[in-house]
Every structure is written in structure tokens, then in C-alpha cells.
Design a protein around this motif. Sequence first.
Motif, PDB file in Angstrom:
ATOM      1  N   PHE A  28      44.665  24.220  41.137  1.00  0.00           N
ATOM      2  CA  PHE A  28      43.388  24.728  40.652  1.00  0.00           C
ATOM      3  C   PHE A  28      43.201  26.098  41.279  1.00  0.00           C
ATOM      4  CE2 PHE A  28      38.811  25.316  40.659  1.00  0.00           C
ATOM      5  CZ  PHE A  28      38.535  25.057  39.329  1.00  0.00           C
ATOM      6  N   LEU A  29      42.980  27.108  40.445  1.00  0.00           N
ATOM      7  CA  LEU A  29      42.953  28.493  40.896  1.00  0.00           C
ATOM      8  C   LEU A  29      41.769  29.213  40.272  1.00  0.00           C
ATOM      9  CD1 LEU A  29      44.671  30.854  42.262  1.00  0.00           C
ATOM     10  CD2 LEU A  29      45.660  31.167  39.999  1.00  0.00           C
ATOM     11  N   ILE A  30      41.022  29.958  41.090  1.00  0.00           N
ATOM     12  CA  ILE A  30      39.969  30.835  40.576  1.00  0.00           C
ATOM     13  C   ILE A  30      40.319  32.252  41.001  1.00  0.00           C
ATOM     14  CG2 ILE A  30      37.532  31.480  40.621  1.00  0.00           C
ATOM     15  CD1 ILE A  30      36.831  28.579  41.111  1.00  0.00           C
ATOM     16  N   THR A  31      40.361  33.142  40.017  1.00  0.00           N
ATOM     17  CA  THR A  31      40.677  34.546  40.285  1.00  0.00           C
ATOM     18  C   THR A  31      39.575  35.437  39.717  1.00  0.00           C
ATOM     19  OG1 THR A  31      42.027  34.554  38.262  1.00  0.00           O
ATOM     20  CG2 THR A  31      43.192  34.301  40.353  1.00  0.00           C
ATOM     21  N   ALA A  32      39.383  36.587  40.361  1.00  0.00           N
ATOM     22  CA  ALA A  32      38.462  37.612  39.871  1.00  0.00           C
ATOM     23  C   ALA A  32      39.310  38.741  39.300  1.00  0.00           C
ATOM     24  CB  ALA A  32      37.595  38.135  41.008  1.00  0.00           C
ATOM     25  N   HIS A  33      38.992  39.149  38.087  1.00  0.00           N
ATOM     26  CA  HIS A  33      39.711  40.232  37.404  1.00  0.00           C
ATOM     27  C   HIS A  33      38.741  41.397  37.246  1.00  0.00           C
ATOM     28  CE1 HIS A  33      43.140  37.634  36.138  1.00  0.00           C
ATOM     29  NE2 HIS A  33      42.236  36.739  36.481  1.00  0.00           N
ATOM     30  N   ILE A  34      38.971  42.467  37.998  1.00  0.00           N
ATOM     31  CA  ILE A  34      38.096  43.632  37.973  1.00  0.00           C
ATOM     32  C   ILE A  34      38.779  44.697  37.133  1.00  0.00           C
ATOM     33  CG2 ILE A  34      37.000  45.452  39.327  1.00  0.00           C
ATOM     34  CD1 ILE A  34      37.730  42.052  40.810  1.00  0.00           C
ATOM     35  N   VAL A  35      38.165  45.014  36.003  1.00  0.00           N
ATOM     36  CA  VAL A  35      38.751  45.952  35.053  1.00  0.00           C
ATOM     37  C   VAL A  35      38.016  47.281  35.151  1.00  0.00           C
ATOM     38  CG1 VAL A  35      39.293  46.372  32.625  1.00  0.00           C
ATOM     39  CG2 VAL A  35      39.361  44.032  33.541  1.00  0.00           C
ATOM     40  N   ASN A  36      38.761  48.339  35.504  1.00  0.00           N
ATOM     41  CA  ASN A  36      38.233  49.701  35.592  1.00  0.00           C
ATOM     42  C   ASN A  36      39.258  50.659  35.015  1.00  0.00           C
ATOM     43  OD1 ASN A  36      35.704  49.404  36.957  1.00  0.00           O
ATOM     44  ND2 ASN A  36      36.858  48.923  38.811  1.00  0.00           N
ATOM     45  N   ASP A  37      38.831  51.513  34.095  1.00  0.00           N
ATOM     46  CA  ASP A  37      39.711  52.547  33.541  1.00  0.00           C
ATOM     47  C   ASP A  37      41.074  51.988  33.131  1.00  0.00           C
ATOM     48  OD1 ASP A  37      37.707  54.457  34.004  1.00  0.00           O
ATOM     49  OD2 ASP A  37      38.395  54.711  36.072  1.00  0.00           O
ATOM     50  N   ASN A  38      41.066  50.912  32.389  1.00  0.00           N
ATOM     51  CA  ASN A  38      42.289  50.281  31.867  1.00  0.00           C
ATOM     52  C   ASN A  38      43.208  49.716  32.938  1.00  0.00           C
ATOM     53  OD1 ASN A  38      41.529  50.797  29.198  1.00  0.00           O
ATOM     54  ND2 ASN A  38      42.390  52.857  29.297  1.00  0.00           N
ATOM     55  N   THR A  39      42.703  49.494  34.142  1.00  0.00           N
ATOM     56  CA  THR A  39      43.482  48.803  35.176  1.00  0.00           C
ATOM     57  C   THR A  39      42.818  47.457  35.434  1.00  0.00           C
ATOM     58  OG1 THR A  39      42.237  49.765  37.002  1.00  0.00           O
ATOM     59  CG2 THR A  39      44.209  50.949  36.280  1.00  0.00           C
ATOM     60  N   ASP A  40      43.617  46.470  35.751  1.00  0.00           N
ATOM     61  CA  ASP A  40      43.119  45.118  35.993  1.00  0.00           C
ATOM     62  C   ASP A  40      43.550  44.697  37.389  1.00  0.00           C
ATOM     63  OD1 ASP A  40      42.281  42.499  35.910  1.00  0.00           O
ATOM     64  OD2 ASP A  40      43.399  41.958  34.109  1.00  0.00           O
ATOM     65  N   THR A  48      31.552  38.851  34.010  1.00  0.00           N
ATOM     66  CA  THR A  48      30.657  39.284  35.077  1.00  0.00           C
ATOM     67  C   THR A  48      29.989  40.623  34.797  1.00  0.00           C
ATOM     68  OG1 THR A  48      32.547  40.232  36.260  1.00  0.00           O
ATOM     69  CG2 THR A  48      31.900  37.991  36.842  1.00  0.00           C
ATOM     70  N   ASP A  49      30.784  41.644  34.508  1.00  0.00           N
ATOM     71  CA  ASP A  49      30.234  42.978  34.314  1.00  0.00           C
ATOM     72  C   ASP A  49      31.196  43.773  33.442  1.00  0.00           C
ATOM     73  OD1 ASP A  49      28.635  45.236  34.577  1.00  0.00           O
ATOM     74  OD2 ASP A  49      29.614  45.862  36.425  1.00  0.00           O
ATOM     75  N   GLY A  50      30.751  44.201  32.281  1.00  0.00           N
ATOM     76  CA  GLY A  50      31.642  44.937  31.387  1.00  0.00           C
ATOM     77  C   GLY A  50      32.828  44.077  30.986  1.00  0.00           C
ATOM     78  N   ASP A  51      34.033  44.546  31.280  1.00  0.00           N
ATOM     79  CA  ASP A  51      35.248  43.817  30.936  1.00  0.00           C
ATOM     80  C   ASP A  51      35.741  42.927  32.072  1.00  0.00           C
ATOM     81  OD1 ASP A  51      35.425  44.964  28.384  1.00  0.00           O
ATOM     82  OD2 ASP A  51      36.452  46.732  29.181  1.00  0.00           O
ATOM     83  N   SER A  52      35.087  42.944  33.215  1.00  0.00           N
ATOM     84  CA  SER A  52      35.513  42.142  34.366  1.00  0.00           C
ATOM     85  C   SER A  52      35.107  40.681  34.168  1.00  0.00           C
ATOM     86  CB  SER A  52      34.901  42.689  35.655  1.00  0.00           C
ATOM     87  OG  SER A  52      35.329  44.020  35.870  1.00  0.00           O
ATOM     88  N   TYR A  53      35.876  39.786  34.809  1.00  0.00           N
ATOM     89  CA  TYR A  53      35.611  38.361  34.615  1.00  0.00           C
ATOM     90  C   TYR A  53      36.205  37.519  35.736  1.00  0.00           C
ATOM     91  CZ  TYR A  53      40.404  38.518  32.808  1.00  0.00           C
ATOM     92  OH  TYR A  53      41.758  38.718  32.673  1.00  0.00           O
ATOM     93  N   LEU A  54      35.731  36.285  35.821  1.00  0.00           N
ATOM     94  CA  LEU A  54      36.306  35.268  36.698  1.00  0.00           C
ATOM     95  C   LEU A  54      37.090  34.311  35.807  1.00  0.00           C
ATOM     96  CD1 LEU A  54      33.157  34.383  38.819  1.00  0.00           C
ATOM     97  CD2 LEU A  54      35.087  35.808  39.526  1.00  0.00           C
ATOM     98  N   LEU A  55      38.215  33.801  36.312  1.00  0.00           N
ATOM     99  CA  LEU A  55      39.023  32.857  35.561  1.00  0.00           C
ATOM    100  C   LEU A  55      39.324  31.653  36.440  1.00  0.00           C
ATOM    101  CD1 LEU A  55      40.495  32.576  32.810  1.00  0.00           C
ATOM    102  CD2 LEU A  55      42.536  33.413  33.964  1.00  0.00           C
ATOM    103  N   ALA A  56      38.983  30.471  35.956  1.00  0.00           N
ATOM    104  CA  ALA A  56      39.275  29.219  36.657  1.00  0.00           C
ATOM    105  C   ALA A  56      40.345  28.501  35.849  1.00  0.00           C
ATOM    106  CB  ALA A  56      38.023  28.356  36.767  1.00  0.00           C
ATOM    107  N   ALA A  57      41.490  28.239  36.463  1.00  0.00           N
ATOM    108  CA  ALA A  57      42.610  27.640  35.745  1.00  0.00           C
ATOM    109  C   ALA A  57      43.104  26.384  36.453  1.00  0.00           C
ATOM    110  CB  ALA A  57      43.747  28.651  35.625  1.00  0.00           C
ATOM    111  N   TRP A  58      43.345  25.352  35.674  1.00  0.00           N
ATOM    112  CA  TRP A  58      43.897  24.081  36.148  1.00  0.00           C
ATOM    113  C   TRP A  58      45.238  23.914  35.455  1.00  0.00           C
ATOM    114  CZ3 TRP A  58      43.673  20.117  39.379  1.00  0.00           C
ATOM    115  CH2 TRP A  58      44.246  18.907  39.026  1.00  0.00           C
ATOM    116  N   ASN A  59      46.321  23.781  36.244  1.00  0.00           N
ATOM    117  CA  ASN A  59      47.658  23.701  35.669  1.00  0.00           C
ATOM    118  C   ASN A  59      48.500  22.647  36.359  1.00  0.00           C
ATOM    119  OD1 ASN A  59      47.849  26.285  33.918  1.00  0.00           O
ATOM    120  ND2 ASN A  59      46.992  26.980  35.857  1.00  0.00           N
TER     121      ASN A  59
END
Length: 94
Positions: free
Chosen positions: A6-18, A73-84
Motif C-alpha cells: 500500500f503506497l501513497i505518493t504526492a505528485h507535484i506538477v510544475n512547468d511540465n515536471t512531475d 490538490t492544486d492545479g495538476d498536482s495530486y495524491l495517489l493511493a495505490a494497493w498492489n
Amino acid sequence: MAKFNFLITAHIVNDNTDDVMVIYSHEMSTHPYEGSYRPIWCKAKELVSCAMWQLDDGEDNGDTNYCQYVAYTDGDSYLLAAWNEIDEVTGCIK
């Protein structure tokens, strides 16, 4: 014997970088949510209660081996919770 992550990641997107940051990661050798209703959402909500989680991919039930939720979260940024489920031979996500 199956392993799960189980993994939670934050993806912060700024100026086409993730940029990605791991918030939470837990590997287990049993399926702790078997027979539960919406177990992945419940765990994501427990760990990051301020996020508005919504199903992104997979199914969320007690027998699932793959599921993910997203919270924008804000603009293109997001949190992702994944179960694998983890492949026993390769150690990679199935």
C-alpha cells in the motif's frame, strides 16, 4: 505466498515536471482487508483524512489485488493511493 503493498505518493506538477514524494509505504504478506467493503479507500482516508479521495483505477473490495485512488490538490498536482499485489518471483508490482 502473496505479498501486497500500500503506497501513497504526492505528485507535484510544475512547468511540465512531475516531482514525486512517497508519503506512506507498507508491504505485508497477507491481505489485511479481505472481506471488507471499500478497504483501500478506508485506509487512504485514515492516513490522509483531509484529501477528497476518488476511485482512479481498479476495483475496491475485499478480494482486490489492485486498486488506486486519486485526490487532486492544486492545479495538476495530486495524491495517489495505490494497493498492489507484488509478484513473488520478480518482486515487481503485478
